[in-house]
Every structure is written in C-alpha cells, then in structure tokens.
Design an enzyme around this catalytic site. Structure first.
Site, mmCIF file in Angstrom:
data_model
loop_
_atom_site.group_PDB
_atom_site.id
_atom_site.type_symbol
_atom_site.label_atom_id
_atom_site.label_comp_id
_atom_site.label_asym_id
_atom_site.label_seq_id
_atom_site.Cartn_x
_atom_site.Cartn_y
_atom_site.Cartn_z
ATOM 1 N N HIS A 91 24.993 21.319 -15.885
ATOM 2 C CA HIS A 91 24.626 20.046 -16.618
ATOM 3 C C HIS A 91 23.938 20.375 -18.107
ATOM 4 O O HIS A 91 23.748 19.420 -18.738
ATOM 5 C CB HIS A 91 23.507 19.315 -15.694
ATOM 6 C CG HIS A 91 23.893 18.626 -14.620
ATOM 7 N ND1 HIS A 91 24.913 19.221 -13.441
ATOM 8 C CD2 HIS A 91 23.710 17.385 -14.110
ATOM 9 C CE1 HIS A 91 24.983 18.426 -12.672
ATOM 10 N NE2 HIS A 91 24.412 17.376 -13.037
ATOM 11 N N TYR A 114 4.511 -13.996 -49.069
ATOM 12 C CA TYR A 114 4.450 -13.635 -47.627
ATOM 13 C C TYR A 114 3.837 -12.117 -47.459
ATOM 14 O O TYR A 114 3.233 -11.787 -46.518
ATOM 15 C CB TYR A 114 5.572 -14.015 -46.597
ATOM 16 C CG TYR A 114 5.656 -15.579 -46.527
ATOM 17 C CD1 TYR A 114 4.790 -16.306 -47.209
ATOM 18 C CD2 TYR A 114 6.785 -16.048 -45.965
ATOM 19 C CE1 TYR A 114 4.831 -17.852 -46.806
ATOM 20 C CE2 TYR A 114 6.689 -17.289 -45.660
ATOM 21 C CZ TYR A 114 5.914 -18.277 -46.125
ATOM 22 O OH TYR A 114 6.256 -19.586 -46.113
ATOM 23 N N ASN A 173 16.431 16.149 -12.673
ATOM 24 C CA ASN A 173 16.220 14.575 -12.660
ATOM 25 C C ASN A 173 14.670 14.214 -13.179
ATOM 26 O O ASN A 173 13.765 14.867 -12.820
ATOM 27 C CB ASN A 173 15.907 14.086 -11.136
ATOM 28 C CG ASN A 173 17.256 13.931 -10.573
ATOM 29 O OD1 ASN A 173 17.520 13.642 -9.414
ATOM 30 N ND2 ASN A 173 18.343 13.680 -11.343
ATOM 31 N N GLU A 200 27.198 6.111 -10.264
ATOM 32 C CA GLU A 200 26.087 6.037 -11.213
ATOM 33 C C GLU A 200 26.619 4.771 -12.091
ATOM 34 O O GLU A 200 27.155 4.872 -13.292
ATOM 35 C CB GLU A 200 25.778 7.122 -11.930
ATOM 36 C CG GLU A 200 25.169 8.247 -10.976
ATOM 37 C CD GLU A 200 24.915 9.602 -11.643
ATOM 38 O OE1 GLU A 200 25.366 9.745 -12.702
ATOM 39 O OE2 GLU A 200 24.835 10.553 -10.865
ATOM 40 N N ARG A 252 0.241 -12.221 -48.176
ATOM 41 C CA ARG A 252 -0.427 -13.176 -47.649
ATOM 42 C C ARG A 252 -0.484 -12.803 -45.962
ATOM 43 O O ARG A 252 -1.512 -13.236 -45.368
ATOM 44 C CB ARG A 252 -0.057 -14.501 -47.730
ATOM 45 C CG ARG A 252 -1.207 -15.516 -47.488
ATOM 46 C CD ARG A 252 -0.260 -17.228 -47.712
ATOM 47 N NE ARG A 252 0.997 -17.175 -48.546
ATOM 48 C CZ ARG A 252 1.351 -18.268 -48.523
ATOM 49 N NH1 ARG A 252 1.150 -19.226 -47.723
ATOM 50 N NH2 ARG A 252 2.411 -18.299 -49.350
ATOM 51 N N TYR A 263 20.352 14.251 0.355
ATOM 52 C CA TYR A 263 21.264 14.259 -0.896
ATOM 53 C C TYR A 263 20.307 15.229 -1.850
ATOM 54 O O TYR A 263 19.317 15.466 -1.873
ATOM 55 C CB TYR A 263 20.909 12.891 -1.641
ATOM 56 C CG TYR A 263 21.149 12.858 -2.950
ATOM 57 C CD1 TYR A 263 22.691 12.911 -3.393
ATOM 58 C CD2 TYR A 263 20.353 12.963 -4.166
ATOM 59 C CE1 TYR A 263 23.370 12.909 -4.481
ATOM 60 C CE2 TYR A 263 21.048 12.860 -5.301
ATOM 61 C CZ TYR A 263 22.250 12.984 -5.865
ATOM 62 O OH TYR A 263 22.804 13.185 -6.816
ATOM 63 N N PHE A 290 14.332 7.966 -11.383
ATOM 64 C CA PHE A 290 14.503 8.646 -12.550
ATOM 65 C C PHE A 290 15.371 7.569 -13.633
ATOM 66 O O PHE A 290 15.641 8.097 -14.750
ATOM 67 C CB PHE A 290 15.683 9.749 -12.206
ATOM 68 C CG PHE A 290 16.717 9.187 -11.308
ATOM 69 C CD1 PHE A 290 17.579 8.159 -11.858
ATOM 70 C CD2 PHE A 290 16.968 9.896 -10.016
ATOM 71 C CE1 PHE A 290 18.405 7.598 -10.766
ATOM 72 C CE2 PHE A 290 18.038 9.259 -9.307
ATOM 73 C CZ PHE A 290 18.819 8.379 -9.523
#
Length: 497
Positions: A85, A279, A197, A412, A282, A55, A328
C-alpha cells in the site's frame, strides 16, 4: 522536557499546537497501556478459537475479503499489506504535519479497539520523541478506506523499510534504526490493517490548517485595521450596536477587535468627508466574522475526529465483538475541509480588494503608493500578484468532497476524496498568508503618507517593528524580497491583541 501522557485528557487543536511547538515528549498513560494489552490479549485468544473469517485478520483486503488466509500466513499478510500500500506520489508532506500524523495514530490506537501490540505503539512514540519522521507523500489516498497510501509510508519504518527525516537529513529507515539500536517490528494479526486504516493524514492536515487559520484570522483583523486607518476609513460600521442586532459571534468578535486595535488613533477619529467606505472596509466584521464562525464549526468536527477510533475492523473486548464497518470513511472531514478552504479563501479575497483600494490614488494617497508615479510603478505589481493568488484560490475551492471514484473492484464504491480536500485546503491557507502579507506591505506604506498624524499606539508600535525588517519604499526597487520578509515577519511576530 515536558511530557504528555496519551489519553490523560482529550486532544484539542490548542493542545496539539502546544505539544508540537514546545517539543513535548509523549508517553503512554496506564489507561492506554491497559487498553492496548487487553485488546491484544483478547485478539490472540480469539484467533485460537475463531472459526468464521474475520475481515482483514484472516482474510484478504478490499475486494479480496473472501480469500481466507491460513494461521501460518497471518504475519506475512500484515507485512504485505503495509508494503503493497506504500504507493504515495507527489510532494512530500511537510514534516510538521507528519509529526501530527504520528501523534494522532498513537492516540487512535491507544483506545484499545485496534488489536495492536504494545511495542508497535511504543515504537511510534519513540519515532515522535526522537523526531524520526517518515517520508510521506501527498498523493495516493481516496479518503475512504482510511488514508491507506500515506499511512503505509508513515508506518513503513516500523518494518525497517522506507525513508525517514532525521537530524535534517532524509535517510533509509534501516540506517537510522541501526544508529538508534531499534529493531524492526514483526507485525501480528490485524496490525497492518490497524496502522493503515484511519483518517490521520486528513486529520493532521485539518489540525495544522486550523492552527494556522486561527492565527491568520487574527492577523487579518489587525492588517485590515491598518488598511482602514491608512485609507482614512470610518469606524462607525464597527459600532457594537450594529453587530448586536445581527448577533453572529464572529462578526461581533471581529468588530470588537478592530475597535480595540484602533483605540487612540488620530486618523480614525478625524472628521471624514466621505459618508461610506467600500465594502472591503465597511464589511470587515461580516466577512472576517463569517470565517471565524466557520473555523469554530470545523474545529468541533476535527476535535471529535482526532479523539476517535477510525480503523477497521473494530474490536470490542467487553462485548466479545469484532465488527467490520466504515469508521475510516473521511466524509465528515472532507465536507468541512472544503468549507474551511472557502472560508479562508475569503480572507484573502477581501484583503486583495483593500490592497486595490489603497493603490488607486483615492483619499489623498498617491497612485500606487509612491511619490513619483509614472517614473515609478510603486506598488502596482504586488496587487497583481495578490490578484493572481486569489484567482488560484478560487480554483482550489472547487469541492473535492462531491467527487468519488470506484475502487477495489467495486467493493469501495464511494470514497470521500478527503485527502485531496486536505492538501488543497493547505494550499489555500498558504496562499491566504501571502495575500495578507501583501496587504500589510501596502498598508504600512500608505500609512506613511498620513504623517504627521498617527494611527493607534498599538498599530504604531507594530509598524515600527515592521520597519526594522521592511523599509518604506522611496523609488522602485526589488519587491519580492520584501514580500517574503513580510511573510516571515508575520510568522514570528506576536500580535499585540
């Protein structure tokens, strides 16, 4: 100039802070060089005998994993991967985070499980050492197949493409590389995939936020102590015995810090007419302490991630294995960054409430902390601003990690959205800085109405330095410059504890 050898010791949040802030140079250790060269040699030899598809090395990517690529096209495949990409959009990633991205990518590639060339890693080091910082965009990563789009922009300059910031200008990579006499890298098999990746975009944001967040936690303690004294608050809720019977580390640490900061204060030790504080005063140990515990937990997860191999496929030379898997996937980071956003937002939320109490005309303080309220609005609107920012943080704290959108034609089909968790976490942090600055602006003003009594020596010295930058407000004037001056003051001033 200091140098740090990659893999000479594990990375920590503190070490990265030191490397970045001291402008330390990077170099590869002998172990890193051996790792990289051994893995590349193994892959080259493997490619000569491998018949089954691997792959991303001899196939296409994502849902194109069943498309086989010929040996003659392997280099073009990796080049195409990086170019195609680089689809980032939105605002530019802050350069301080880009520099951390480079460091983390170098670290991950140096373990010898990625198959990259030595010259590829060395060029990333050259870019780091010479502050040649790629232009990277905040939008585009799903946080699952690694931070594909941001890392593509990070690595485009290796090919002589994209843009970089260098000597305070953003220029084409080609122009800067020519000036430095750097030649583009010709990627070999697997390299583009190894570069893209990975979780370095998410991780870099997480590291930067932890660096700021740890400092912000201390600032919150110090500023809240000034507010407590200015409000004529009680020290009893910070007693050591109270914290010990609940035994949360962050709570105990916070109470100890407040006691130390207020030691020697005339105001905190004077008799009180009121039995309890609200609060927001405190419960400072409980709220600030919970954020400290969250910071500690997130630090352990992020530290593990920045010392990990997160690309795919992963090469194991000794075992003669190349395994395609999912290191990844950003889920570990996505979850803790959503958690940390909530924890940091709470520092801002309780801070705004203390500011609200200070301007409310209680315990002898004038309404809106100004001598002539009515004629003057005083500190009315800084609290509005803080409230607006706190509200925005609540919206930003909607978790990104529960979302997923199918991509790559179903290959994916579950993604972490960790990149969105990262960028909104950073926004929450910057918002919290602003809210705490507004609290300091108010607390220092309120303290002046307690004169001639004084707070602790530590606080008085700090406020004196602050007054060199931001004045006491007598009558209405432009406030927004003073808020920004307060933010800047906190950014460069070291706390005295």
């Amino acid at each position: 100039m200091k140098k740090f050898q990659i893999l000479s010791e594990p990375l920590t949040i503190e070490l990265i802070d030191e490397i970045i802030s001291s402008k330390t140079l990077l170099e590869l250790s002998k172990e890193a060089i051996d790792n990289i060269e051994r893995c590349r040699e193994y892959l080259d030899e493997k490619m000569e005998t491998q018949e089954e598809p691997i792959y991303g090395i001899t196939t296409g990517f994502g849902s194109l994993c069943n498309h086989t690529i010929s040996n003659e096209e392997l280099t073009q495949l990796q080049h195409n991967l990086v170019v195609s990409h680089a689809c980032g959009m939105g605002d530019q990633v802050p350069l301080s985070i880009v520099k951390i991205m480079l460091l983390l990518k170098i670290q991950s590639l140096s373990y010898g499980h990625s198959g990259v060339q030595l010259q590829t890693v060395q060029r990333l080091i050259d870019m780091f050492n010479n502050n040649v910082l790629p232009v990277v965009y905040q939008q585009g990563s799903l946080g699952a197949s690694g931070d594909l789009a941001p890392l593509a922009h990070l690595c485009l300059p290796l090919l002589g493409l994209g843009e970089v910031c260098y000597k305070n200008s953003c220029l084409s990579s080609e122009e800067v590389f020519d000036a430095l006499d750097w030649k583009p890298i010709e990627l070999k098999s697997k390299e583009g995939l190894a570069l893209l990746n990975g979780t370095q975009f998410m991780s870099a944001y997480a590291v930067r936020t932890l660096i700021y967040g740890l400092r912000l936690s201390k600032q919150a303690d110090f500023i809240s102590a000034i507010s407590l004294d200015a409000f004529d608050g009680r020290i009893s809720p910070f007693h050591e015995l109270i914290q010990n019977v609940r035994h949360h580390e962050g709570q105990m640490e916070t109470a100890k810090n407040i006691r130390e900061i207020l030691e020697g204060s005339e105001l905190i030790n004077r008799p009180k007419e009121h039995v309890q504080d609200p609060y927001s005063f405190r419960c400072i140990p409980q709220v600030h302490g919970a954020t400290k515990d969250a910071l500690d937990y997130v630090s352990t997860i992020v530290t593990n991630e920045i010392n990990a191999v997160t690309d795919n496929p992963t090469i194991f030379v000794e075992e003669d294995l190349i395994i395609s898997a999912g290191n990844f996937h950003g889920q570990p980071l996505a979850l803790v960054m959503d958690f940390l956003a909530i924890a940091i937002a709470e520092l801002a939320s309780i801070s705004e409430r203390r500011t609200y109490q200070l301007i409310s005309g209680k315990r002898g303080l004038p309404h809106f902390l100004v001598a002539e309220p009515g004629l003057n609005s005083g500190f009315m609107i800084p609290q509005y601003t803080a409230a607006s920012i706190v509200s925005q943080n609540k919206q930003l704290c909607t978790p990104a990690s529960v979302d997923t959108i199918e991509s790559s034609q179903g290959q994916e089909d579950h993604v972490s959205m960790g990149a969105n968790a990262a960028t909104k976490l950073y926004k929450v942090l910057k918002n919290a800085e602003r809210v705490l600055a507004i609290e300091l602006f108010n607390a220092a003003q309120a303290l002046e109405f307690r004169r001639p009594e004084k707070s602790s020596p530590m606080i008085e010295e700090f406020v004196e330095k602050y007054r060199d930058v931001v004045p006491f407000i007598e009558t209405d004037e432009l406030m927004y410059p003073h808020i920004q001056e307060t933010i800047d003051f906190l950014d460069y001033t070291k706390l005295p504890f």
